[in-house]
Design a protein around this motif. Structure first.
Motif, PDB file in Angstrom:
ATOM      1  N   GLN A 179      16.354 -12.709 -36.954  1.00 30.99           N
ATOM      2  CA  GLN A 179      16.272 -11.389 -37.571  1.00 30.99           C
ATOM      3  C   GLN A 179      14.978 -10.660 -37.191  1.00 30.99           C
ATOM      4  N   ALA A 180      13.890 -11.407 -37.051  1.00 37.39           N
ATOM      5  CA  ALA A 180      12.622 -10.779 -36.659  1.00 37.39           C
ATOM      6  C   ALA A 180      12.734 -10.109 -35.300  1.00 37.39           C
ATOM      7  N   GLU A 181      13.588 -10.627 -34.435  1.00 39.97           N
ATOM      8  CA  GLU A 181      13.789 -10.023 -33.124  1.00 39.97           C
ATOM      9  C   GLU A 181      14.679  -8.787 -33.207  1.00 39.97           C
ATOM     10  N   LEU A 182      15.653  -8.792 -34.138  1.00 38.17           N
ATOM     11  CA  LEU A 182      16.623  -7.706 -34.217  1.00 38.17           C
ATOM     12  C   LEU A 182      16.146  -6.501 -35.012  1.00 38.17           C
ATOM     13  N   LEU A 183      15.278  -6.694 -35.999  1.00 38.72           N
ATOM     14  CA  LEU A 183      15.015  -5.645 -36.982  1.00 38.72           C
ATOM     15  C   LEU A 183      14.026  -4.560 -36.563  1.00 38.72           C
ATOM     16  N   PRO A 184      13.037  -4.805 -35.729  1.00 39.94           N
ATOM     17  CA  PRO A 184      12.161  -3.693 -35.332  1.00 39.94           C
ATOM     18  C   PRO A 184      12.966  -2.544 -34.725  1.00 39.94           C
ATOM     19  N   GLY A 185      12.729  -1.327 -35.215  1.00 39.03           N
ATOM     20  CA  GLY A 185      13.500  -0.172 -34.767  1.00 39.03           C
ATOM     21  C   GLY A 185      14.817  -0.010 -35.472  1.00 39.03           C
ATOM     22  N   ARG A 186      15.187  -0.984 -36.311  1.00 38.46           N
ATOM     23  CA  ARG A 186      16.430  -0.885 -37.089  1.00 38.46           C
ATOM     24  C   ARG A 186      16.150  -0.933 -38.591  1.00 38.46           C
ATOM     25  N   ALA A 187      15.262  -1.804 -39.028  1.00 33.37           N
ATOM     26  CA  ALA A 187      14.894  -1.873 -40.451  1.00 33.37           C
ATOM     27  C   ALA A 187      13.945  -0.726 -40.783  1.00 33.37           C
ATOM     28  N   CYS A 188      13.970  -0.293 -42.053  1.00 35.35           N
ATOM     29  CA  CYS A 188      13.068   0.777 -42.471  1.00 35.35           C
ATOM     30  C   CYS A 188      11.620   0.289 -42.427  1.00 35.35           C
ATOM     31  N   ASP A 189      10.694   1.238 -42.241  1.00 35.23           N
ATOM     32  CA  ASP A 189       9.279   0.891 -42.111  1.00 35.23           C
ATOM     33  C   ASP A 189       8.757   0.152 -43.344  1.00 35.23           C
ATOM     34  N   ALA A 190       9.256   0.536 -44.534  1.00 32.56           N
ATOM     35  CA  ALA A 190       8.774  -0.095 -45.767  1.00 32.56           C
ATOM     36  C   ALA A 190       9.085  -1.585 -45.762  1.00 32.56           C
ATOM     37  N   PHE A 191      10.227  -1.973 -45.228  1.00 33.28           N
ATOM     38  CA  PHE A 191      10.590  -3.391 -45.156  1.00 33.28           C
ATOM     39  C   PHE A 191       9.658  -4.129 -44.194  1.00 33.28           C
ATOM     40  N   ILE A 192       9.452  -3.577 -43.006  1.00 25.85           N
ATOM     41  CA  ILE A 192       8.611  -4.227 -42.013  1.00 25.85           C
ATOM     42  C   ILE A 192       7.196  -4.400 -42.543  1.00 25.85           C
ATOM     43  N   ALA A 193       6.664  -3.344 -43.177  1.00 21.16           N
ATOM     44  CA  ALA A 193       5.299  -3.405 -43.697  1.00 21.16           C
ATOM     45  C   ALA A 193       5.184  -4.421 -44.825  1.00 21.16           C
ATOM     46  N   ALA A 194       6.178  -4.452 -45.721  1.00 23.24           N
ATOM     47  CA  ALA A 194       6.124  -5.361 -46.866  1.00 23.24           C
ATOM     48  C   ALA A 194       6.255  -6.813 -46.429  1.00 23.24           C
ATOM     49  N   LYS A 195       7.072  -7.062 -45.419  1.00 24.68           N
ATOM     50  CA  LYS A 195       7.221  -8.434 -44.913  1.00 24.68           C
ATOM     51  C   LYS A 195       5.862  -8.979 -44.461  1.00 24.68           C
ATOM     52  N   GLN A 196       5.070  -8.115 -43.848  1.00 26.33           N
ATOM     53  CA  GLN A 196       3.732  -8.529 -43.406  1.00 26.33           C
ATOM     54  C   GLN A 196       2.789  -8.701 -44.598  1.00 26.33           C
ATOM     55  N   LYS A 197       2.826  -7.782 -45.550  1.00 22.86           N
ATOM     56  CA  LYS A 197       1.963  -7.876 -46.726  1.00 22.86           C
ATOM     57  C   LYS A 197       2.222  -9.161 -47.513  1.00 22.86           C
ATOM     58  N   LEU A 198       3.496  -9.543 -47.598  1.00 18.88           N
ATOM     59  CA  LEU A 198       3.865 -10.722 -48.381  1.00 18.88           C
ATOM     60  C   LEU A 198       3.712 -12.019 -47.592  1.00 18.88           C
ATOM     61  N   GLU A 199       3.341 -11.885 -46.331  1.00 14.98           N
ATOM     62  CA  GLU A 199       3.112 -13.048 -45.461  1.00 14.98           C
ATOM     63  C   GLU A 199       4.376 -13.880 -45.300  1.00 14.98           C
ATOM     64  N   LEU A 200       5.526 -13.203 -45.303  1.00 15.58           N
ATOM     65  CA  LEU A 200       6.760 -13.897 -44.965  1.00 15.58           C
ATOM     66  C   LEU A 200       6.737 -14.196 -43.476  1.00 15.58           C
ATOM     67  N   SER A 201       7.034 -15.408 -43.122  1.00 16.42           N
ATOM     68  CA  SER A 201       6.950 -15.799 -41.726  1.00 16.42           C
ATOM     69  C   SER A 201       7.985 -16.878 -41.444  1.00 16.42           C
ATOM     70  N   ARG A 202       7.920 -17.391 -40.234  1.00 18.45           N
ATOM     71  CA  ARG A 202       8.851 -18.461 -39.872  1.00 18.45           C
ATOM     72  C   ARG A 202       8.270 -19.837 -40.172  1.00 18.45           C
ATOM     73  N   ALA A 203       7.293 -19.917 -41.065  1.00 14.79           N
ATOM     74  CA  ALA A 203       6.646 -21.194 -41.374  1.00 14.79           C
ATOM     75  C   ALA A 203       7.371 -21.938 -42.488  1.00 14.79           C
ATOM     76  N   GLY A 204       8.677 -21.897 -42.477  1.00 15.47           N
ATOM     77  CA  GLY A 204       9.450 -22.645 -43.456  1.00 15.47           C
ATOM     78  C   GLY A 204       9.805 -21.832 -44.689  1.00 15.47           C
ATOM     79  N   ILE A 205      10.687 -22.390 -45.518  1.00 20.16           N
ATOM     80  CA  ILE A 205      11.152 -21.738 -46.739  1.00 20.16           C
ATOM     81  C   ILE A 205       9.957 -21.438 -47.644  1.00 20.16           C
TER      82      ILE A 205
END
Length: 291
Positions: free
Chosen positions: A44-70
């Motif tokens: 999903q991280a590969e597909l969403l840039p340019g498709r997901a809204c900016d608020a989602f992309i920014a919040a994912k970074q703020k919350l430190e959601l990553s591929r480092a496990g559940i």
């Protein structure tokens, strides 16, 4: 609402508290389960840039959601609460409607703690940790969206009392799960059901099949939806402020008006629609799913 089977959901028989929450027991996740999250995340991280809204992309970074496990819900909640006061609470699966609304009304998002099995990596009928946390949680860091979802939860009890939960559920379906938003760069995704689905990520924005219609509250609450496939129509909000303004009201008169209105089929265009894209229903007609 029933929970998933024990075979699919390792939390199906976990002890439940009075509010239907469970202990996530984060340390018990296996390396294979964390790897499954990582692969879903990377796709999903590969597909969403340019498709997901900016608020989602920014919040994912703020919350430190990553591929480092559940994610550990407690640690994630601490980061989220510092931004908007919301927390993520683990549940075994789907919970009763009244409990679900109560959690939302008190800024708690109930998230399934189990992760889908390998054989259902591409599609799962019930929400798991990837759908709930990756798809739903980031936008709870947006103050306006966070207020909208809290207001939605507060309105749930009234819908239940009036026997009009189906109307309120359609609002959730076509916004929280499958909503699109208009931006200066074009249409973008904010619904969790799309954000967590590789197939629907592209389909919702780029396929010629579905209708894309400007958001209208009564229209949405009259519109049926399908659960087991892509959507035949998507509704487009102009902003989260519009969504909050239209929904932050007493729904009593709206519910009264809805009682006298027929339902609208998922594929229909009706008089008064603000049509952004009229779908050709190519995908659906090939499956006999649309008129």
């Amino acid at each position: 609402m029933a929970v998933a089977s024990q075979e699919k959901n390792r939390y199906a028989r976990a002890p439940r508290k009075d509010d239907w929450t469970i202990d996530q027991d984060w340390a018990s996740y296996t390396a294979e389960e964390h790897d499954r999250w990582n692969r879903l995340f990377a796709r999903q991280a590969e597909l969403l840039p340019g498709r997901a809204c900016d608020a989602f992309i920014a919040a994912k970074q703020k919350l430190e959601l990553s591929r480092a496990g559940i994610p550990n819900f407690s640690e994630l909640s601490d980061r989220l609460s510092a931004l908007t006061g919301w927390r993520v609470v683990p549940v075994a699966g789907l919970i009763p409607d009244d409990a679900f609304f109560d959690h939302l009304a008190h800024r708690r998002f109930p998230a399934g703690a189990f992760i889908r099995p390998e054989r259902e990596l591409d599609y799962l009928s019930e929400p798991d940790v990837f759908h709930d946390v990756f798809g739903h949680v980031p936008l709870l860091a947006d103050p306006v969206y966070a207020r909208f979802l809290e207001a939605y939860g507060k309105g749930g009890a009234r819908a239940l009392q009036r026997g009009q939960l189906h109307n309120l559920a359609r609002l959730y379906w076509y916004t929280v799960e499958f909503g699109l938003i208009r931006t200066a760069q074009g249409l973008r995704i904010f619904g969790a059901g799309i954000l967590s689905s590789p197939g629907e990520t592209a389909f919702s924005l780029e396929d010629s099949s579905p209708n894309r219609i400007g958001f209208n509250l009564m229209r949405v609450m009259r519109t049926k939806y399908i659960i087991s496939d892509f959507q035949q129509s998507y509704f487009v909000v102009d902003s989260f402020d519009q969504l909050l303004d239209e929904c932050y009201q007493d729904f009593g008169a709206l519910y009264d008006a809805l009682r006298g209105q027929p339902d609208i089929e998922a594929h229909e265009i009706v008089a008064g629609d603000r049509v952004i894209t009229r779908g050709d229903h190519r995908y659906f007609n090939s499956k006999g799913a649309a008129a």
